[in-house]
Design an enzyme around this catalytic site. Structure first.
Site, mmCIF file in Angstrom:
data_model
loop_
_atom_site.group_PDB
_atom_site.id
_atom_site.type_symbol
_atom_site.label_atom_id
_atom_site.label_comp_id
_atom_site.label_asym_id
_atom_site.label_seq_id
_atom_site.Cartn_x
_atom_site.Cartn_y
_atom_site.Cartn_z
ATOM 1 N N GLN A 51 59.229 9.129 18.263
ATOM 2 C CA GLN A 51 60.633 8.973 18.663
ATOM 3 C C GLN A 51 60.669 8.334 20.050
ATOM 4 O OE1 GLN A 51 63.347 12.077 20.056
ATOM 5 N NE2 GLN A 51 64.819 11.407 18.508
ATOM 6 N N TYR A 83 71.757 10.777 25.456
ATOM 7 C CA TYR A 83 70.742 10.093 26.260
ATOM 8 C C TYR A 83 71.129 8.605 26.368
ATOM 9 C CZ TYR A 83 68.060 14.403 26.085
ATOM 10 O OH TYR A 83 67.667 15.711 26.227
ATOM 11 N N HIS A 138 65.776 6.782 19.656
ATOM 12 C CA HIS A 138 66.627 7.938 19.990
ATOM 13 C C HIS A 138 67.965 7.436 20.527
ATOM 14 C CE1 HIS A 138 68.046 11.761 21.058
ATOM 15 N NE2 HIS A 138 66.989 12.278 21.652
ATOM 16 N N MET A 156 61.003 17.164 18.351
ATOM 17 C CA MET A 156 61.235 18.307 19.262
ATOM 18 C C MET A 156 60.378 18.199 20.517
ATOM 19 S SD MET A 156 61.818 21.483 16.692
ATOM 20 C CE MET A 156 60.562 20.975 15.544
ATOM 21 N N THR A 157 61.053 18.002 21.635
ATOM 22 C CA THR A 157 60.395 17.916 22.931
ATOM 23 C C THR A 157 59.747 19.246 23.273
ATOM 24 O OG1 THR A 157 61.817 16.200 23.758
ATOM 25 C CG2 THR A 157 60.916 17.699 25.399
ATOM 26 N N HIS A 217 72.585 12.371 21.159
ATOM 27 C CA HIS A 217 72.593 13.543 22.055
ATOM 28 C C HIS A 217 72.931 13.251 23.510
ATOM 29 C CE1 HIS A 217 69.475 15.394 19.030
ATOM 30 N NE2 HIS A 217 70.637 15.116 18.477
ATOM 31 N N GLY A 222 63.680 21.471 12.004
ATOM 32 C CA GLY A 222 63.246 21.616 13.384
ATOM 33 C C GLY A 222 62.585 22.952 13.635
HETATM 34 C C1 FMN Z 1 62.779 22.721 21.231
HETATM 35 C C2 FMN Z 1 63.602 21.579 20.751
HETATM 36 C C3 FMN Z 1 63.389 20.309 21.268
HETATM 37 C C4 FMN Z 1 64.136 19.218 20.804
HETATM 38 N N1 FMN Z 1 63.856 17.959 21.263
HETATM 39 C C5 FMN Z 1 64.457 16.883 20.685
HETATM 40 C C6 FMN Z 1 64.040 15.553 20.981
HETATM 41 O O1 FMN Z 1 63.092 15.305 21.739
HETATM 42 N N2 FMN Z 1 64.705 14.537 20.386
HETATM 43 C C7 FMN Z 1 65.751 14.747 19.520
HETATM 44 O O2 FMN Z 1 66.325 13.790 19.008
HETATM 45 N N3 FMN Z 1 66.140 15.997 19.203
HETATM 46 C C8 FMN Z 1 65.511 17.063 19.727
HETATM 47 N N4 FMN Z 1 65.859 18.333 19.336
HETATM 48 C C9 FMN Z 1 66.816 18.513 18.236
HETATM 49 C C10 FMN Z 1 66.066 18.635 16.901
HETATM 50 O O3 FMN Z 1 65.467 17.401 16.529
HETATM 51 C C11 FMN Z 1 66.988 19.081 15.748
HETATM 52 O O4 FMN Z 1 67.995 18.104 15.565
HETATM 53 C C12 FMN Z 1 67.626 20.423 16.024
HETATM 54 O O5 FMN Z 1 66.672 21.371 16.440
HETATM 55 C C13 FMN Z 1 68.345 20.964 14.786
HETATM 56 O O6 FMN Z 1 67.407 21.270 13.783
HETATM 57 P P1 FMN Z 1 67.011 22.804 13.464
HETATM 58 O O7 FMN Z 1 68.307 23.552 13.376
HETATM 59 O O8 FMN Z 1 66.272 22.706 12.162
HETATM 60 O O9 FMN Z 1 66.173 23.299 14.597
HETATM 61 C C14 FMN Z 1 65.136 19.439 19.825
HETATM 62 C C15 FMN Z 1 65.368 20.725 19.332
HETATM 63 C C16 FMN Z 1 64.600 21.778 19.768
HETATM 64 C C17 FMN Z 1 64.842 23.164 19.173
#
Ligand code: FMN
Length: 369
Positions: A103, A175, A170, A27-28, A173, A336
């Site tokens: 990641q 990218y 990664h 999570m970024t 999504h 997440g």
């Molecule tokens: C704040 C935030 C930042 C995220 N940043 C990334 C990221 O940097 N790389 C990535 O692959 N997914 C990212 N995601 C997606 C999460 O890894 C995850 O797949 C998504 O939140 C679904 O899980 P959850 O429903 O448990 O939150 C991000 C999600 C959130 C909420």
């Protein structure tokens, strides 16, 4: 034995042994001024390791390429200072009994000039497109491709040398790596464009280079998704057969574990079977798979309105998840937002303390500081 125990037994996945099946999803957070992980970042990850997570996958951290970064204050994965910062994170997670994989990330055409590092450099991508049909950046040359492949390999070697337990690439999504996979953003007429096999060539070169850099025993996790941030309904593969061919190419190149990014883990991937994307991935490749998407929450994370606000959500039952774990559909479960809201989510769930779990609110990331 309580029902949740199926999540909390040690698990060995070929090259990686974990104390349980819970993974922190990447999570970024954009809280690394100067692009260097700092003491607050160390504390943030330490708390999640202390809270019982088996494997932490870090926020996306950019490889050493001029156009890799798309958002301000994202930590980089190169340079002495940033790597020293990451080493502190790694040591803190290990001291708390956890394991960690960075990641590794290149945003491709999502980048806009002006984001540091990178200055005026435009987004780099297969055909200069962040969205189908709309050229907004630079179409990568062979030299650009070679540079990015080398940057991923160097980052993976550095991850190993500072003590990380694995790396995650990664490829999801929308990218850069996914921009190559996706026909909508890959209109190249050279060896990197065409059918899905050709569009996978870039990923395969990265995986092979990473494998060569880290050796045979270091785990490589590959994250992919059907959906794109540019189009939630997009798909790379419409049938299990296509998915099997696509994934087995990546598997043969050197992937050890697939991280199958979906927004709602309980959704069947194809008609006629209950299996979700991770279930199909495991079945088709024989490789371990991580599921993800609204675990323990009642709403998925992406807004329908195209804003950047990740959706708030209330705690929800994990019965469906436990049934799937008991059926051995997938190996690991990534969490997440529930882990943003509850650093000790794993320990609370292991103890059956579901009532004490907090909801995820939209401004929680900002409040974490
Ligand atoms: C704040 C935030 C930042 C995220 N940043 C990334 C990221 O940097 N790389 C990535 O692959 N997914 C990212 N995601 C997606 C999460 O890894 C995850 O797949 C998504 O939140 C679904 O899980 P959850 O429903 O448990 O939150 C991000 C999600 C959130 C909420």
């Amino acid at each position: 034995m309580s029902r949740v125990d199926s999540l909390f037994q040690p698990v060995t996945l070929d090259k990686l042994t974990l104390k349980n099946r819970i993974v922190m999803a990447p999570m970024t957070r954009t809280y690394s001024p100067g692009n260097v992980p700092n003491d607050l970042n160390v504390a943030y990850y330490r708390r999640r390791a202390e809270g019982g997570v088996g494997l932490i996958i870090t926020e996306g951290t950019c490889v050493n390429h001029i156009a890799a970064s798309g958002y301000p204050n994202v930590p980089m994965f190169y340079g002495d200072e940033a790597l020293a910062g990451w080493k502190k994170v790694v040591d803190a997670v290990h001291a708390a009994g956890g394991k960690i994989a960075p990641q590794l990330w290149h945003v491709g055409a999502i980048r806009r000039p002006g984001v540091e590092p990178g200055g005026d450099t435009p987004g780099h991508s297969p055909s200069g497109m962040a969205r189908p049909g709309k050229v907004s950046g630079h179409a990568m040359t062979q030299q650009d491709i070679d540079d990015v492949v080398a940057a991923f390999a160097q980052a993976a070697a550095d991850a190993k040398s500072i003590g990380c337990d694995a790396v995650e690439l990664h490829g999801a999504h929308g990218y850069l790596i996914d921009q190559f996979f996706w026909e909508g953003t890959n209109q190249r007429d050279d060896a990197y464009g065409g059918d899905l096999a050709a569009r996978s060539r870039f990923a395969i070169e990265i995986i092979r280079a990473v494998r060569a850099a880290v050796g045979p025993d270091f785990p490589i996790i590959f994250r992919y998704s059907q959906w794109k941030q540019q189009d939630y309904a997009a798909r790379l593969c419409d049938t299990p057969e296509e998915l099997g061919v696509f994934l087995n190419r990546l598997s043969e190149a050197g992937v050890d574990i697939f991280h199958c990014s979906t927004r709602r883990f309980w959704e069947p991937e194809f008609e006629g079977s209950d299996l979700n994307l991770a279930g199909w991935t495991r079945k088709l490749t024989g490789k371990p798979a991580i599921t993800v998407g609204s675990v323990g929450l009642n709403a998925d994370f992406l807004p329908e309105d195209g804003t950047a606000n990740f959706k708030a959500a209330e705690p929800a039952s994990i019965d469906n998840l436990l049934e799937r774990v008991e059926r051995d559909e997938f190996d690991l479960v990534a969490v997440g937002r529930a882990l943003i809201a509850n650093p000790d989510w794993a320990n609370q769930v292991a103890a059956g303390n579901f009532d004490s779990l907090a909801a995820y609110e939209k401004d929680m990331l900002q409040k974490l500081a």
